[in-house]
Scaffold this motif. Structure first.
Motif, short mmCIF file in Angstrom:
data_model
loop_
_atom_site.label_atom_id
_atom_site.label_comp_id
_atom_site.label_asym_id
_atom_site.label_seq_id
_atom_site.Cartn_x
_atom_site.Cartn_y
_atom_site.Cartn_z
N PHE A 18 1.48 -0.35 -10.34
CA PHE A 18 0.15 -0.92 -10.23
C PHE A 18 0.06 -1.74 -8.96
O PHE A 18 0.96 -2.51 -8.64
CB PHE A 18 -0.14 -1.82 -11.44
N LEU A 19 -1.04 -1.55 -8.22
CA LEU A 19 -1.27 -2.38 -7.04
C LEU A 19 -2.49 -3.26 -7.27
O LEU A 19 -3.58 -2.76 -7.53
CB LEU A 19 -1.50 -1.49 -5.81
N GLY A 20 -2.30 -4.56 -7.23
CA GLY A 20 -3.42 -5.50 -7.30
C GLY A 20 -3.89 -5.77 -5.88
O GLY A 20 -3.11 -6.19 -5.04
N LEU A 28 -3.70 -1.50 -18.23
CA LEU A 28 -2.96 -0.29 -17.86
C LEU A 28 -1.46 -0.42 -18.12
O LEU A 28 -0.73 0.55 -18.04
CB LEU A 28 -3.23 0.05 -16.38
N ALA A 53 -9.75 5.33 -16.63
CA ALA A 53 -8.48 5.16 -15.92
C ALA A 53 -7.30 5.21 -16.90
O ALA A 53 -6.30 5.89 -16.66
CB ALA A 53 -8.48 3.84 -15.16
N ALA A 107 0.64 5.81 -10.46
CA ALA A 107 0.04 4.95 -11.48
C ALA A 107 0.49 5.39 -12.88
O ALA A 107 0.79 4.56 -13.74
CB ALA A 107 -1.48 4.98 -11.38
N ALA A 118 2.01 2.15 -3.37
CA ALA A 118 0.97 2.76 -4.19
C ALA A 118 0.49 4.11 -3.66
O ALA A 118 -0.21 4.84 -4.35
CB ALA A 118 -0.22 1.81 -4.30
N GLY A 119 0.85 4.42 -2.40
CA GLY A 119 0.52 5.76 -1.88
C GLY A 119 -0.69 5.81 -0.96
O GLY A 119 -1.36 6.84 -0.87
N HIS A 120 -1.00 4.74 -0.28
CA HIS A 120 -2.16 4.75 0.62
C HIS A 120 -1.96 5.75 1.75
O HIS A 120 -0.91 5.77 2.40
CB HIS A 120 -2.36 3.34 1.20
N GLU A 147 1.34 11.72 -5.67
CA GLU A 147 -0.02 11.23 -5.41
C GLU A 147 -0.17 9.82 -5.98
O GLU A 147 0.56 9.45 -6.91
CB GLU A 147 -1.04 12.15 -6.10
N PRO A 148 -1.14 9.06 -5.44
CA PRO A 148 -1.33 7.70 -5.96
C PRO A 148 -1.53 7.65 -7.47
O PRO A 148 -0.98 6.77 -8.14
CB PRO A 148 -2.60 7.23 -5.23
N ASN A 149 -2.29 8.61 -8.02
CA ASN A 149 -2.55 8.57 -9.46
C ASN A 149 -1.30 8.91 -10.27
O ASN A 149 -1.12 8.45 -11.39
CB ASN A 149 -3.71 9.49 -9.84
N LYS A 205 0.83 -1.21 0.00
CA LYS A 205 0.00 0.00 0.00
C LYS A 205 0.86 1.26 0.00
O LYS A 205 0.50 2.27 -0.60
CB LYS A 205 -0.93 0.00 1.21
N ALA A 233 -6.86 8.74 -18.09
CA ALA A 233 -6.36 9.58 -17.00
C ALA A 233 -4.87 9.33 -16.79
O ALA A 233 -4.08 10.26 -16.58
CB ALA A 233 -7.12 9.28 -15.71
N LYS A 234 -4.47 8.08 -16.89
CA LYS A 234 -3.08 7.72 -16.70
C LYS A 234 -2.20 8.35 -17.78
O LYS A 234 -1.16 8.94 -17.49
CB LYS A 234 -2.95 6.19 -16.74
#
Lengths: 476, 304
Positions: free
Chosen positions: B103-105, B213, B124, B98, B53-55, B93-95, B50, B127-128
């Protein structure tokens, strides 16, 4: 459409909802509400004596009734001062009762509707469009095949003159009498414009009938009346859109909607309303549903300073059905008090209410609902589902579901959920590449999807766009 | 080839007096490699995933999470300037992460009602791509002239020609292809994101999203949990395809040897008490399967 308007559409959505036109009207009534004002309005409209008498009776009732003040959690109406309202403005159009052709309309009115995308929808031949600008229907187009089948769709003022027998029978007599509430009485006194829809027996109107209302002048009230009569086994979908730009003074919108669903008939009434943040939106909407008839209310309530709106269905005949889908959005300084009322007055009647609300930046949404199942309405069922979505701890959402059940052989279900926009949900979407705002917008768009799927694409797109703008805080 | 480099990562739960979870993690994953990260419950595996991915629920107290990019990582047409080849993910930021190919599954992916898979994935993806452009935009120079020359020769069905988006028709085709590869029913495209999906369907969906992605590094958090044998094979096949076809580097968090029979790791790491305690090749996973984690613990603490 000129190319710079095209540009405006694509790049500056906000401008579509915010712009306002310099007021230019042929007739404007005095501020405030007196018998004299009512007489002047009625005379200007060239109304028959019976309508004038109804207006005057309603005025008396209005003057005698107190303002609603003591409902739990009720929006504050202390700012609503009837004496400050200009009840009636007729735009400067030569032909009363609406121009027949789009091209005959004054430029600034055409431009207004252009920006709202209305003629676009019309050109896409979704169906006829009746559009009310200020208080009169100014543009109206009806498909010829409807006329051949006897379907009537016209401006309400014109209907008073052209179909007095029908209007006299149904107008604020059996469904929404002026005595119903203070604002129904006000509406009865100074109503103006609106739509009249009559669908004869066994006729199905395949495409939705659409009308768009817009309040364009400062400190004005809009009081349009919609009367829909669907005879036995007929079917119609009526869609109404409303909006008003922002002014410093408050506006008052107090519409009235009456729907008659005869035996086996099916009526859907859909509305997307976006009022400016200083509008008080106080309406009365009601349907009477006969045996095996179906009434569907679909509404999105956006904007306004305060809204009080509880569309009601009276399930009068056995086997009558009512479905409500409502959505409310309240941002900073807004109090959206909406809900639904259903009276099960016959056996085997069914109702479902699905209410969704979103509140943000200290906005307040209330669900206020009443389901009444009368003694003898056996084998009736009702299901109420309220979901509230909140953005932050400052926002409020209350659910007030009243149930009055006087019959034992019934099926009653109520479910309410309240939740904050989930951090995990937002993070999930962000981890896929959406930024924080887009992630929240997507969650909200999904939340209101049950409403948007009931609407034609133009309205669904507009509703989504309005909510996006609300969420960005860019809508006045 | 992209490299994810985790250096001395320390982190705690982001609240007052929050529990310390990571105590100095070091790990490096290159695109094209498969790493398995194993360890008992509570050792910090999911937390690390997490954090990469930036939680927002975790606060990094020390260390770095770096992403090194190389020329051609985003295709031949995308030029990555020399001075923008190393990123500290913790600043982003998380995005944005990305957009850079992380990528976080998820073990428990969110269910989003009312949002169809096809709509979500296209949004998505676009946006990416847009965020990526922004991240690499030259801050100093204005490229106005150059931008004006850029034109996209696409039909209206393929999206707005002005912004280079992946259009509806084009995306439908891409999605269909990827779903066919994963043996997913076409009807999934029009279902709401994860809503009412079975555990196995959700996992399959996570792999599908990675396939769409095209990340350079995918961290897959217990993607094998709750899968029956058929679904495990489908998911594994999807993971192998990510590596083989797109060159994705995989960090596979798992409790079990089972998935590693299908997704063969180049490296295996054991996490204990918030640190990578031991690393080895695929045989390490087999040892863990036989002997559990205690012997690793003993070994580590003895040498310490």
């Amino acid at each position: 459409m000129s190319s710079d308007q095209d540009h405006l559409k694509e790049t500056d959505t906000e401008a579509r909802f915010e712009f306002k036109k310099e007021e230019k009207s042929a007739f404007k009534s005095e501020k405030g509400l007196t018998e004299e004002t009512i007489r002047v309005i009625s005379e200007d409209k060239d109304e028959p004596e019976w309508m004038l008498q109804r207006r005057l009776r309603a005025l008396k009732q209005f003057q005698q009734m107190p303002m609603p003040t003591d409902w739990p959690g009720q929006p504050d109406l202390s700012e609503v001062d009837i004496d400050e309202i200009v009840p009636y403005i007729r735009p400067d159009i030569e032909t009363r009762g609406g121009a027949e052709k789009w091209e005959d309309l004054p430029d600034e009115i055409r431009d207004t509707f252009d920006k709202l995308g209305i003629p676009e929808a019309e050109r896409n031949a979704l169906s006829g469009v009746g559009a009310q600008y200020e208080s009169e229907i100014v543009y109206q187009n009806m498909q010829e095949q409807w006329e051949e089948k006897g379907v009537i769709f016209m401006d309400m003022d014109k209907a008073v003159r052209e179909h007095p027998d029908i209007v006299q029978e149904y107008f604020m007599t059996k469904c929404v009498p002026p005595s119903d509430n203070k604002f129904a009485a006000l509406h009865g006194a100074i109503w103006s414009g609106g739509s009249f829809v009559y669908v004869p027996e066994d006729v199905t109107v395949e495409m939705p009938i659409q009308a768009y209302f817009r309040m364009n002048s400062e400190g004005m009230g809009q009081f349009e009346h919609t009367l829909i009569i669907a005879e036995e086994n007929s079917e119609v979908h009526y869609i109404e859109g409303c909006s008003a730009p922002k002014y410093s003074h408050f506006n008052l919108h107090s519409g009235g909607v009456e729907v008659f669903v005869k035996e086996g008939a099916h009526v859907q009434y859909s509305t997307v309303q976006n009022w400016s943040k200083n509008t008080y939106n106080l309406n009365t909407k009601r349907a009477i549903v006969e045996k095996d008839g179906t009434m569907e209310w679909v509404s999105g309530s956006m904007g306004s300073k305060a809204t009080m709106l509880y569309p009601a269905s009276i399930l009068k005949g056995p086997g009558a059905t009512d479905n409500h889908i409502t959505i409310a959005f309240a941002g900073e300084g807004q109090n959206i008090d909406t809900g639904a009322k259903v009276y099960h007055n016959a056996p085997n009647t069914k109702s479902t209410i699905e209410s969704k609300s979103i509140s943000k930046d200290g906005g307040r949404t209330n669900y206020r609902g009443l389901v009444h199942i009368a003694n003898g309405a056996e084998n009736s069922s009702t299901s109420v589902e309220c979901d509230a979505l909140m953005f932050d701890n400052e926002s409020t959402s209350d659910t007030m579901p009243y149930m009055e059940i006087q019959e034992s052989k019934v099926d009653v279900a109520h479910e309410a959920t309240v939740g904050k926009i989930g951090d995990e949900d937002v993070f999930y979407l962000q981890s896929r590449g959406l930024d924080d705002d887009d992630a929240k917008q997507m969650i909200v768009a999904g939340f209101i999807e049950p409403i948007t799927e009931e609407l034609p694409i133009e309205y669904a797109v507009e509703l989504n766009r309005l909510i996006e703008l609300e969420m960005e805080g860019s809508l006045g | 080839m992209a490299t994810l480099e985790i250096k001395n990562l320390h982190a705690e739960v982001a609240e007052e007096g929050g529990e310390t979870i990571l105590r100095g993690v070091d790990l490096e994953v290159k695109s094209g490699e498969i790493h398995a990260l194993m360890g008992p419950n509570g050792s910090g595996k999911s937390t690390m995933a997490k954090i990469i991915a930036g939680h927002p629920a975790y606060e990094v107290t020390d260390g770095e999470v770096l992403l090194h990019l190389e020329e051609g990582d985003f295709g031949d047409d995308f030029e990555i300037p020399e001075d923008k080849r190393t990123w500290n993910l913790l600043d982003l930021e998380p995005n944005e992460r990305a957009a850079l190919g992380i990528f976080l599954g998820f073990q428990y992916p969110a269910e989003i009602e009312g949002v169809t898979m096809v709509n979500f994935l296209r949004t998505a993806l676009n946006a990416k791509l847009e965020e990526r452009e922004e991240l690499f935009e030259d801050d100093d120079e204005t490229d106005d002239e150059e931008e004006e020359e850029v034109g996209y020769d696409t039909s209206p069905m393929e999206g707005n020609p002005d912004d280079g988006e992946v259009g509806v028709a084009e995306f439908q085709q891409l999605l269909q292809e990827k779903m066919a590869q994963l043996d997913m029913d076409e009807k999934f495209a029009h279902r709401y994101l994860n809503a009412g999906f079975s555990g196995g369907e959700k996992k399959q969906n996570e792999v599908l999203q990675a396939a769409i992605l095209e990340p350079s590094i995918a961290v897959l958090d217990e993607i094998d949990s709750g899968l029956d044998i058929d679904r495990l094979q489908d998911v594994s096949q999807g993971i192998n395809a990510l590596r083989d076809e797109q060159g994705t580097g995989i960090l596979q968090i798992t409790h079990y040897q089972r998935i590693l029979d299908y997704v063969e790791p180049d490296h295996v790491h054991v996490m204990l008490d918030g640190k990578v305690a031991k690393s080895g090749d695929a045989s390490l996973a087999e040892d863990l399967e036989d002997k559990g984690y205690d012997w690793v613990r003993e070994e580590v603490y003895e040498t310490a």
